[in-house]
Design a protein around this motif. Structure first.
Motif, PDB file in Angstrom:
ATOM      1  N   ALA A 295       0.832  -1.216   0.000  1.00 58.44           N
ATOM      2  CA  ALA A 295       0.000   0.000   0.000  1.00 58.44           C
ATOM      3  C   ALA A 295       0.858   1.254   0.000  1.00 58.44           C
ATOM      4  CB  ALA A 295      -0.929  -0.009   1.225  1.00 58.44           C
TER       5      ALA A 295
ATOM      6  N   ALA B 229       2.189   1.810  -3.389  1.00 56.26           N
ATOM      7  CA  ALA B 229       1.159   2.346  -4.291  1.00 56.26           C
ATOM      8  C   ALA B 229       0.960   3.837  -4.077  1.00 56.26           C
ATOM      9  CB  ALA B 229      -0.169   1.599  -4.073  1.00 56.26           C
ATOM     10  N   HIS B 230       0.926   4.270  -2.787  1.00 52.19           N
ATOM     11  CA  HIS B 230       0.761   5.701  -2.510  1.00 52.19           C
ATOM     12  C   HIS B 230       1.961   6.492  -3.011  1.00 52.19           C
ATOM     13  CE1 HIS B 230      -0.179   9.412  -0.551  1.00 52.19           C
ATOM     14  NE2 HIS B 230       0.935   9.366   0.143  1.00 52.19           N
TER      15      HIS B 230
ATOM     16  N   ALA C  15       1.593   7.072  -6.647  1.00 48.70           N
ATOM     17  CA  ALA C  15       0.637   8.136  -6.967  1.00 48.70           C
ATOM     18  C   ALA C  15       1.270   9.507  -6.813  1.00 48.70           C
ATOM     19  CB  ALA C  15      -0.597   8.015  -6.055  1.00 48.70           C
TER      20      ALA C  15
ATOM     21  N   THR D  48      -3.700  13.710  -0.910  1.00 48.06           N
ATOM     22  CA  THR D  48      -4.447  12.479  -1.166  1.00 48.06           C
ATOM     23  C   THR D  48      -4.060  11.358  -0.218  1.00 48.06           C
ATOM     24  OG1 THR D  48      -2.819  11.750  -2.795  1.00 48.06           O
ATOM     25  CG2 THR D  48      -4.646  13.065  -3.613  1.00 48.06           C
TER      26      THR D  48
ATOM     27  N   GLU E 210      -9.657   3.022  -5.305  1.00 47.38           N
ATOM     28  CA  GLU E 210      -9.380   4.347  -4.742  1.00 47.38           C
ATOM     29  C   GLU E 210      -8.139   4.955  -5.373  1.00 47.38           C
ATOM     30  OE1 GLU E 210      -9.791   7.723  -2.297  1.00 47.38           O
ATOM     31  OE2 GLU E 210     -11.145   6.127  -2.936  1.00 47.38           O
ATOM     32  N   TYR E 211      -7.121   4.131  -5.591  1.00 50.16           N
ATOM     33  CA  TYR E 211      -5.887   4.602  -6.228  1.00 50.16           C
ATOM     34  C   TYR E 211      -6.172   5.111  -7.645  1.00 50.16           C
ATOM     35  CZ  TYR E 211      -1.269   4.420  -8.407  1.00 50.16           C
ATOM     36  OH  TYR E 211      -0.138   4.720  -9.084  1.00 50.16           O
TER      37      TYR E 211
ATOM     38  N   ARG F 261      -8.018   8.500  -7.564  1.00 42.71           N
ATOM     39  CA  ARG F 261      -7.170   9.644  -7.232  1.00 42.71           C
ATOM     40  C   ARG F 261      -6.269  10.038  -8.392  1.00 42.71           C
ATOM     41  NH1 ARG F 261      -5.314   8.307  -0.970  1.00 42.71           N
ATOM     42  NH2 ARG F 261      -7.425   8.270  -0.084  1.00 42.71           N
TER      43      ARG F 261
END
Length: 283
Positions: free
Chosen positions: A46, A49-50, A53, A71, A84-85, A88
């Motif tokens: 996770a 992934a953030h 982004a 975000t 959700e990813y 955004r």
């Protein structure tokens, strides 16, 4: 034979892994350890992934680092779902300022097409506003000339051409008012040859000053006054100038035009006389 050996080896490995997992589930301590490892692995994915982004937002718009940071989950690094990813990322793409990314090219293109769009709006206003008015005015004044009679109009023109004051004021105004451009210049037939150049100069100089009050006189060049009128009406709507100011300006335009054509007529008449005497021409 080799293929059969590979398949057999794969089946044996799968059976061995199954036996290990079965033993782990049977042992509560070992099952808890495996669960903690899986949770740690999910949190790491996770975070990655953030971070992806954030990097994508910064690559799309260097000034969007703050937007990407905003975000982040409120829990301080909790996992987000794939949906959700994706949402955004789409939001960052939609809110990006394309004009800032393209720079001066976008600015030039926007203003270039804007000129033609504004011209189309003005033309549409003419089609629905001034053009029907011009058609009605031209019809009405041609009918008035027909009712008065061309002979009477020509007689008035001959009388107005006798002295300089009326020859270069009344005569051009009458010619433009009744005959309009370009028929107005035919009134010069009632004048002597030495006065015709000056009359033409006066008449052609009055093609535009008359437009503010009588646009039918020179409908083909109404854009000369129409461009000024559009700006005046816009200023009146904003309250910069008093309401109805364009009417006062049209009257001043007409009066100044009459004075200007008188001066031009007198000067042109003297220039014509001087040139004729120098060239030895009798007019």
């Amino acid at each position: 034979m080799l293929t059969m050996m590979i398949l057999a080896q794969g089946a044996a490995d799968l059976a061995a892994h199954g036996a290990v997992h079965a033993q782990a589930l049977a042992d509560p301590a070992l099952a808890a350890a495996l669960t903690d490892a899986a949770a740690h692995h999910g949190a790491t994915a996770a975070d990655a992934a953030h971070h992806g982004a954030t990097l994508l937002a910064q690559a799309t718009d260097p000034g969007a680092a703050g937007t990407a940071a905003a975000t982040a989950p409120a829990s301080g690094g909790g996992a987000i779902s794939a949906d959700e990813y994706a949402r955004r990322v789409q939001q960052l793409s939609a809110t990006g300022n394309q004009e800032e990314q393209l720079g001066w090219l976008a600015t030039i293109g926007r203003h270039f097409i804007g000129v033609f769009q504004k011209g189309g709006e003005v033309f549409l206003g003419f089609v629905t506003g001034i053009i029907p008015t011009l058609v009605v005015l031209m019809t009405a004044f041609y009918a008035l000339t027909g009712m008065i009679g061309e002979e009477r109009v020509h007689g008035l023109a001959q009388k107005a051409g006798r002295i300089a004051l009326t020859r270069y004021t009344v005569l051009p105004v009458l010619s433009m008012f009744f005959l309009t451009n370009p028929m107005a210049y035919t009134f010069g037939t009632f004048l002597e040859e030495k006065h015709k150049p000056a009359f033409y100069d006066s008449a052609v100089s009055f093609c535009h000053p008359i437009l503010g009050l009588f646009p039918h006189a020179n409908a083909g060049e109404y854009f000369v006054w129409g461009g000024v009128l559009v700006a005046l009406l816009e200023l009146e709507n904003r309250g910069v100038i008093p309401a109805g100011y364009h009417i006062n300006l049209a009257i001043y335009y007409f009066i100044v035009g009459v004075v200007a054509i008188l001066l031009r007529g007198i000067v042109t008449e003297r220039v014509t006389r001087f040139l004729a005497a120098r060239e030895g021409v009798t007019l």
